[in-house]
Design an enzyme around this catalytic site. Structure first.
Site, short mmCIF file in Angstrom:
data_model
loop_
_atom_site.label_atom_id
_atom_site.label_comp_id
_atom_site.label_asym_id
_atom_site.label_seq_id
_atom_site.Cartn_x
_atom_site.Cartn_y
_atom_site.Cartn_z
N GLN A 1 36.66 46.23 40.80
CA GLN A 1 37.34 47.55 40.46
C GLN A 1 37.92 47.98 41.76
O GLN A 1 38.55 49.15 41.33
CB GLN A 1 36.62 48.43 39.57
CG GLN A 1 36.28 47.75 38.16
CD GLN A 1 37.17 47.55 37.25
OE1 GLN A 1 38.53 47.94 37.67
NE2 GLN A 1 36.95 46.52 36.31
N SER B 1 38.59 40.04 41.92
CA SER B 1 39.23 39.40 40.88
C SER B 1 40.69 39.84 40.78
O SER B 1 41.06 40.73 40.80
CB SER B 1 38.53 39.76 39.54
OG SER B 1 38.77 39.18 38.55
N HIS C 1 43.10 39.54 38.29
CA HIS C 1 43.69 39.98 37.17
C HIS C 1 43.38 41.73 37.04
O HIS C 1 44.04 42.50 36.37
CB HIS C 1 43.39 39.54 35.88
CG HIS C 1 41.81 39.60 35.47
ND1 HIS C 1 41.42 40.48 34.16
CD2 HIS C 1 40.52 39.15 35.76
CE1 HIS C 1 40.37 40.61 34.08
NE2 HIS C 1 39.61 40.00 34.95
N THR D 1 40.44 21.02 42.05
CA THR D 1 41.75 21.08 42.63
C THR D 1 42.14 22.79 42.61
O THR D 1 41.87 23.39 41.69
CB THR D 1 42.71 20.50 41.66
OG1 THR D 1 42.42 18.91 41.47
CG2 THR D 1 44.06 20.57 42.05
N ALA E 1 36.01 37.46 39.93
CA ALA E 1 34.90 38.08 40.19
C ALA E 1 33.63 37.47 39.83
O ALA E 1 32.30 37.41 40.22
CB ALA E 1 34.81 39.52 40.19
N THR E 2 33.48 37.11 38.56
CA THR E 2 32.32 36.56 37.69
C THR E 2 31.73 35.24 38.50
O THR E 2 30.66 35.19 38.96
CB THR E 2 32.66 36.32 36.20
OG1 THR E 2 32.58 37.35 35.55
CG2 THR E 2 31.17 35.37 35.58
N CYS F 1 33.89 42.72 28.71
CA CYS F 1 33.11 41.56 28.75
C CYS F 1 31.84 41.61 27.64
O CYS F 1 31.06 40.54 27.23
CB CYS F 1 32.41 41.21 30.13
SG CYS F 1 33.81 40.78 31.36
#
Length: 375
Positions: free
Chosen positions: A180, A200, A202, A242, A71-72, A325
Site C-alpha cells: 500500500q 504489488s 496493481h 517465463t 505482493a502475495t 482478499c
C-alpha cells in the site's frame, strides 16, 4: 455514475502504462530468456529497464529486484524462503503483528506449524506498534521481523525508521510488506536496514499479476533466501517461469511515473481526505487508525452498519468494509479486532480509498445516504 473509491483493493492502469503493455504484447513479444535473436534481446532490455525503474523507487540497486506475480508471492518468498537458513542456523523465532495481511500471517503460520516460534506484537486503537515492545520481544534466535508499512484496511502507517533503529544492532532480517505504500509513500523504504520489500503493481496503477521482491544486500551478502517454486532458474533461481515482459515493463513505467509525481499525488489525496473528514464530522464519525495514509480513510458512524451503508451507496460510491482478499468471508475484521475496537464500531467500519486520478469525492451524496440510515 459510481465513483470508484476502493483503490486499496486495486487501482486502474495508467493510460501510458496500458499503451506500453499493449505495444509489447503485440509487437515486442519475445521471451526475455531467448538469447539467440533480437526479439529475446529486446524483451530482456525491457525487463532490465523496468528492474531499474522499480529499484529507483527505494534507492535500491537493480540487481536486488526480483519480479513476482504480486505482493502475495513476494511475501511468501521472503518468509518461507528463509526457512532453510533458519533451521540450519538455529534461528527459528519470528516477530510480526496481529494486523498483517493474510499473505504474511498465513506463511508465518505455516512456519509455526513446522517448528518455528512466533511473537505477535499488539496494537491499540492507533493501529501502531510500540518500538519498545519490539525491542523487548527480540531474541538472540530471532530470524525475521515482518511488519506492514501501511495497513490495507485502516491506512495506519508504521514508523519504518523506529523499527530500523530498534534492529540496528540485531541480525534479524527485516521484511516490509509495502503493497500500500510502494510508489506512494516510499521515502521510509529507502532505509538501508530494510532487507526485504514486497510490492504489488496493481496498487500503483500497473496491471494485476505483477509485483516485486526487493532484496537488499548487507555489504556484499544478499538475504539467504531459497526458492519456494522450482523449474527454469529465472530471477536468480528464486522465481522460476517465463517472465511476463509486458506486465514487467508496465510496472516499471508505473513506478517511474509514481516516483516523479509522489509529492503532488500525496497533496491532492490529503485535500480529498480533509474534505471528507469535515463532512463526516457532522455525523459524529469515528476514525479507525491514527497517522494514516492520505489515500485512505476508515471510519464508523454510530448506529450504521457497513453492509447497509454499502447497499445505499450503490450507484454513488464503490467502497469497502475490509480487505478485498477476505471479502468473501463475513467474519469481523482481524485488523480492527486487534486494535481492540468494540463490536459495533467494527460492524460499522467503512473503508474509502482513492488515487491521484480521483478528481473529487461525491461527499454530499455520501452524507445524505448515511444520514438516511441514521434516522
Amino acid at each position: 455514475m459510481t465513483t470508484y473509491l476502493d483503490m486499496n483493493a486495486t487501482s486502474p492502469v495508467l493510460d501510458e502504462v496500458a499503451d506500453l503493455v499493449r505495444e509489447i504484447f503485440l509487437e515486442e513479444y519475445g521471451n526475455a530468456g531467448s538469447r539467440t535473436h533480437e526479439f529475446g534481446a529486446s524483451a530482456k532490455k525491457a525487463v532490465e529497464k523496468a528492474r531499474k525503474q522499480v529499484a529507483d523507487v527505494v534507492d535500491a540497486d537493480k540487481s536486488e529486484v526480483i519480479f513476482t506475480s504480486g505482493a502475495t508471492e513476494s511475501n511468501n518468498i521472503a518468509i518461507l524462503g528463509l526457512k532453510e537458513f533458519g533451521e540450519a542456523n538455529n534461528k527459528k523465532h519470528i516477530i510480526t503483528t496481529r494486523i498483517e495481511h493474510k499473505a504474511v500471517l498465513e506463511p508465518i503460520e505455516h512456519l509455526e506449524k513446522n517448528g518455528f516460534t512466533v511473537s505477535y506484537l499488539e496494537v491499540d486503537e492507533s493501529g501502531a506498534i510500540k518500538p519498545e515492545e519490539l525491542k523487548k520481544t527480540l531474541q538472540e534466535d530471532t530470524l525475521l521481523v515482518s511488519i506492514m508499512h501501511v495497513n490495507n484496511e485502516t491506512g495506519s502507517i508504521q514508523s519504518v525508521k523506529n523499527i530500523c533503529d530498534v534492529l540496528e544492532l540485531h541480525e534479524a532480517y527485516l521484511h516490509i510488506d509495502a503493497a500500500q505504500s510502494f510508489g506512494k509513500l516510499s521515502d521510509d523504504l529507502k532505509n538501508d536496514r530494510v532487507d526485504l520489500i514486497s510490492a504489488s503493481g496493481h496498487k500503483v496503477y500497473a496491471p494485476k499479476g505483477i509485483g516485486a521482491l526487493i532484496m537488499r544486500k548487507r555489504g556484499f551478502l544478499k538475504p539467504p533466501l531459497k526458492p519456494i517454486m522450482f523449474g527454469g532458474g529465472q530471477e536468480k533461481g528464486l522465481r522460476p517461469g517465463t517472465l511476463a515482459v509486458p506486465l514487467i515493463a508496465g510496472f516499471g513505467l508505473a513506478c517511474e511515473i509514481a516516483q516523479k509525481n509522489a509529492a503532488a499525488w500525496q497533496k491532492h489525496a490529503q485535500k480529498l481526505k480533509n474534505e471528507l473528514v469535515r463532512a463526516l464530522n457532522t455525523l459524529d464519525a469515528q476514525y479507525n487508525g491514527e497517522n494514516t495514509s492520505p489515500f485512505v480513510l476508515n471510519f464508523s458512524v454510530p448506529n450504521i452498519n457497513s453492509e447497509a451503508a454499502m447497499v445505499v451507496l450503490k450507484g454513488i460510491a464503490a467502497v469497502s468494509n475490509g480487505s478485498a482478499c477476505t471479502s468473501s468471508s463475513y467474519t469481523p475484521s482481524h485488523v480492527l479486532t486487534a486494535m481492540q475496537l468494540d463490536e459495533k464500531r467494527i460492524a460499522g467500519a467503512i473503508r474509502v480509498s482513492w488515487g491521484h486520478m480521483t478528481e473529487s469525492l461525491p461527499i454530499s451524496e455520501i452524507i445524505e445516504k448515511l444520514e438516511q440510515l441514521k434516522l
